[in-house]
Design an enzyme around this catalytic site. Structure first.
Site, PDB file in Angstrom:
ATOM      1  N   LYS A  55      11.896  -1.589   4.421  1.00 52.23           N
ATOM      2  CA  LYS A  55      10.706  -0.901   4.934  1.00 52.23           C
ATOM      3  C   LYS A  55       9.448  -1.692   4.590  1.00 52.23           C
ATOM      4  O   LYS A  55       9.461  -2.511   3.648  1.00 52.23           O
ATOM      5  CB  LYS A  55      10.623   0.506   4.340  1.00 52.23           C
ATOM      6  CG  LYS A  55      10.488   0.537   2.815  1.00 52.23           C
ATOM      7  CD  LYS A  55      10.652   1.945   2.258  1.00 52.23           C
ATOM      8  CE  LYS A  55      10.531   1.945   0.736  1.00 52.23           C
ATOM      9  NZ  LYS A  55      10.886   3.287   0.182  1.00 52.23           N
ATOM     10  N   ARG A 156       9.733  16.013  -2.910  1.00 44.68           N
ATOM     11  CA  ARG A 156       9.021  15.270  -1.866  1.00 44.68           C
ATOM     12  C   ARG A 156       9.718  15.620  -0.563  1.00 44.68           C
ATOM     13  O   ARG A 156       9.785  16.798  -0.208  1.00 44.68           O
ATOM     14  CB  ARG A 156       9.036  13.764  -2.203  1.00 44.68           C
ATOM     15  CG  ARG A 156       7.960  12.966  -1.529  1.00 44.68           C
ATOM     16  CD  ARG A 156       7.956  11.496  -1.964  1.00 44.68           C
ATOM     17  NE  ARG A 156       9.151  10.768  -1.545  1.00 44.68           N
ATOM     18  CZ  ARG A 156       9.361   9.474  -1.772  1.00 44.68           C
ATOM     19  NH1 ARG A 156       8.479   8.760  -2.447  1.00 44.68           N
ATOM     20  NH2 ARG A 156      10.454   8.887  -1.357  1.00 44.68           N
ATOM     21  N   TYR A 291     -19.707 -11.268  -7.862  1.00 49.46           N
ATOM     22  CA  TYR A 291     -20.494 -10.043  -7.691  1.00 49.46           C
ATOM     23  C   TYR A 291     -20.646  -9.248  -8.984  1.00 49.46           C
ATOM     24  O   TYR A 291     -19.671  -9.033  -9.702  1.00 49.46           O
ATOM     25  CB  TYR A 291     -19.824  -9.128  -6.669  1.00 49.46           C
ATOM     26  CG  TYR A 291     -19.833  -9.641  -5.251  1.00 49.46           C
ATOM     27  CD1 TYR A 291     -21.003 -10.086  -4.646  1.00 49.46           C
ATOM     28  CD2 TYR A 291     -18.656  -9.657  -4.511  1.00 49.46           C
ATOM     29  CE1 TYR A 291     -20.991 -10.543  -3.334  1.00 49.46           C
ATOM     30  CE2 TYR A 291     -18.644 -10.103  -3.198  1.00 49.46           C
ATOM     31  CZ  TYR A 291     -19.813 -10.546  -2.617  1.00 49.46           C
ATOM     32  OH  TYR A 291     -19.808 -10.995  -1.322  1.00 49.46           O
ATOM     33  N   MET A 339     -13.568  -9.988  -1.527  1.00 50.60           N
ATOM     34  CA  MET A 339     -12.665  -9.728  -0.397  1.00 50.60           C
ATOM     35  C   MET A 339     -11.758 -10.910  -0.096  1.00 50.60           C
ATOM     36  O   MET A 339     -10.576 -10.741   0.193  1.00 50.60           O
ATOM     37  CB  MET A 339     -13.483  -9.362   0.855  1.00 50.60           C
ATOM     38  CG  MET A 339     -12.596  -8.949   2.025  1.00 50.60           C
ATOM     39  SD  MET A 339     -13.518  -8.514   3.513  1.00 50.60           S
ATOM     40  CE  MET A 339     -14.357  -7.034   2.994  1.00 50.60           C
TER      41      MET A 339
HETATM   42  C1  LIG Z   1      11.959   3.002  -0.774  1.00 55.81           C
HETATM   43  C2  LIG Z   1      13.180   3.814  -0.885  1.00 55.81           C
HETATM   44  C3  LIG Z   1      14.328   3.310  -1.519  1.00 55.81           C
HETATM   45  C4  LIG Z   1      14.350   2.002  -2.277  1.00 55.81           C
HETATM   46  O1  LIG Z   1      13.760   2.208  -3.540  1.00 55.81           O
HETATM   47  P1  LIG Z   1      13.713   1.026  -4.632  1.00 55.81           P
HETATM   48  O2  LIG Z   1      13.247   1.675  -5.868  1.00 55.81           O
HETATM   49  O3  LIG Z   1      12.746   0.022  -4.095  1.00 55.81           O
HETATM   50  O4  LIG Z   1      15.095   0.506  -4.693  1.00 55.81           O
HETATM   51  C5  LIG Z   1      15.481   4.067  -1.486  1.00 55.81           C
HETATM   52  N1  LIG Z   1      15.497   5.267  -0.868  1.00 55.81           N
HETATM   53  C6  LIG Z   1      14.401   5.799  -0.280  1.00 55.81           C
HETATM   54  C7  LIG Z   1      14.474   7.132   0.347  1.00 55.81           C
HETATM   55  C8  LIG Z   1      13.208   5.095  -0.277  1.00 55.81           C
HETATM   56  O5  LIG Z   1      12.128   5.623   0.306  1.00 55.81           O
END
Ligand SMILES: *Cc1c(COP(=O)(O)O)cnc(C)c1O
Length: 422
Positions: A55, A156, A291, A339
């Site tokens: 992802k 969640r 800055y 930036m």
């Molecule tokens: C991102 C994610 C993972 C992977 O988690 P890591 O800690 O990076 O291995 C696994 N399952 C779900 C649902 C996630 O959102």
């Protein structure tokens, strides 16, 4: 790293850059390390299939090249958050058609039909989603692969235990009976797997077993039951079930410094972020830097300008603390990160303009790691690598496939140095 003999295979930019034009900055992605990490993770969970979680552009490393490399090294599944990310992988060059692809972050009106037609496994956490996917399957004229997500305590996404789960399971079984869905998985996610011994871990495992056996008792027969992310894959064998979903560990980063270093788990960081110094100059003592003048030179010194900033994902919170390796020495960001650029006090050293500044990498050339930056910025290494921006080209280094022929995009230059040399 202006050495022209370095191994560069594929660029994320469309046109190959001439090797006489060194990059302002680059994120080198070591695909051989990624493949080795996949093999290591499979060895940590020998009884389970492995999902490579790619992802958000593979945590900033580039979704497609990383997905391809992970599959080559033995990942059975690819996982993404959004359906758009998953759809982009299905049918992409180098991703075999039989690789399972799962995505889990759906909102009403999502591309269910496209997902069904692309043979994705889709996650359903509540009744609205089950209704939408069943309706899309009816229109598509073929069943959807659905995985029911249980909230075993993360608080969640996922379906609550009890009545909600009972209803979701009953309606999923019914839709399966009508040929609209095939329930391919039952799954959940941990809240505190990166804190071994945390009491929530045993609670979640117990609840997961209960929710799975309830669903199986109601007639569902999932192909895969899964709950393990990277930390659970590395530290909790009883959580491996049929499939482990590894994200951060694939990229060679430990889920938490408390549970161990990458090397402790046999993992190697995949991303090296570096830049070419844009300017080196002499300044007198008492000179304010960047800055807000949050840094003032203690005496006559040299300053180096690193052409990377918070627009590139270098966290502004690491102003005054972020580490950089220049000319074999660790330097610290002087003053605020802007930036597009920041400054380091070189203490009188005079590396030439263009000299390499390494923000982070595997650490074996003495450079800092993404974990060092996470600590400097008060965050986690996940955030450091994931936020490296699109303005930084990803440069794919892949010694294994250089031996068997150039990767897509063609090599920019010859050379095949082993990773230990870099
Ligand atoms: C991102 C994610 C993972 C992977 O988690 P890591 O800690 O990076 O291995 C696994 N399952 C779900 C649902 C996630 O959102």
């Amino acid at each position: 790293m202006s050495d022209p003999s370095e191994t560069l295979c594929a660029m994320s930019t469309t046109a190959p850059l001439p090797s006489t034009n060194p990059l302002r900055a680059r994120a080198e992605i070591d695909l051989a390390a990624l493949r080795a990490n996949v093999r290591t993770l499979r060895a940590h969970a020998p009884g389970a299939a492995l999902m490579a979680v790619v992802k958000s552009e593979a945590y900033g490393h580039g979704a497609l090249p990383c997905a391809r490399a992970a599959v080559e090294a033995g990942a059975d599944w690819l996982g993404t958050a959004t359906p758009e990310e998953a759809l982009a992988l299905r049918g992409a060059e180098g991703i075999p058609a039989d690789v399972r692809i799962m995505c889990w972050l759906w909102t009403p009106g999502g591309p269910w039909r496209e997902a069904i037609e692309a043979d994705l496994d889709v996650s359903v956490s509540g009744m609205w989603a089950l209704r939408e996917v069943a309706e899309a399957a009816r229109r598509a004229g073929r069943p959807a692969r659905v995985q029911l997500k249980a909230d075993t305590g993360l608080g969640r996404n996922g379906c609550q235990p009890g009545d909600d789960w009972a209803e979701l399971v009953a309606q999923a079984a019914r839709a399966e009976g009508e040929g609209l869905v095939r329930v391919t998985g039952l799954w959940s996610h941990f809240a505190c797997a990166d804190e071994p011994g945390h009491p929530s871990i045993a609670v979640q495992l117990g609840r997961f077993r209960e929710m799975v056996s309830y669903a199986e008792g109601e007639g569902l027969s999932p192909e895969v039951r899964h709950i393990a992310n990277s930390p659970a894959t590395l530290t909790l064998p009883e959580a491996h079930f049929d499939l482990v979903r590894t994200g951060i560990a694939l990229y060679g980063i430990s889920p938490s410094p408390e549970i161990g270093t990458p090397a402790d788990f046999g993992l190697r960081p995949v991303m090296t972020l570096s830049a070419s110094l844009a300017l080196v100059k002499h300044v007198p003592g008492g000179h304010g830097v960047s800055y807000g003048h949050r840094y003032t030179t203690a005496g006559e010194t040299t300053l180096g300008l690193v052409p990377l900033g918070y627009a590139d994902g270098v966290p502004r919170h690491a102003s005054g603390t972020g580490p950089v390796l220049i000319g074999g020495k660790w330097r610290t960001v002087a003053g605020r990160i802007a930036m597009d650029q920041f400054v380091v006090d070189l203490g009188g050293d005079e590396p030439p303009p263009g000299a390499e500044a390494v923000l982070f990498g595997p650490g074996d050339r003495g450079e800092p790691t993404a974990e060092d930056w996470a600590q400097a910025a008060g965050t986690i290494a996940y955030e450091i690598v994931t936020r490296i921006g699109t303005r930084v080209p990803r440069v794919y280094v892949d010694e294994e496939s250089m031996r068997s022929g150039p990767a897509a995009g063609g090599p920019r230059s010859a050379g095949n140095r082993p990773s230990g040399d870099r």
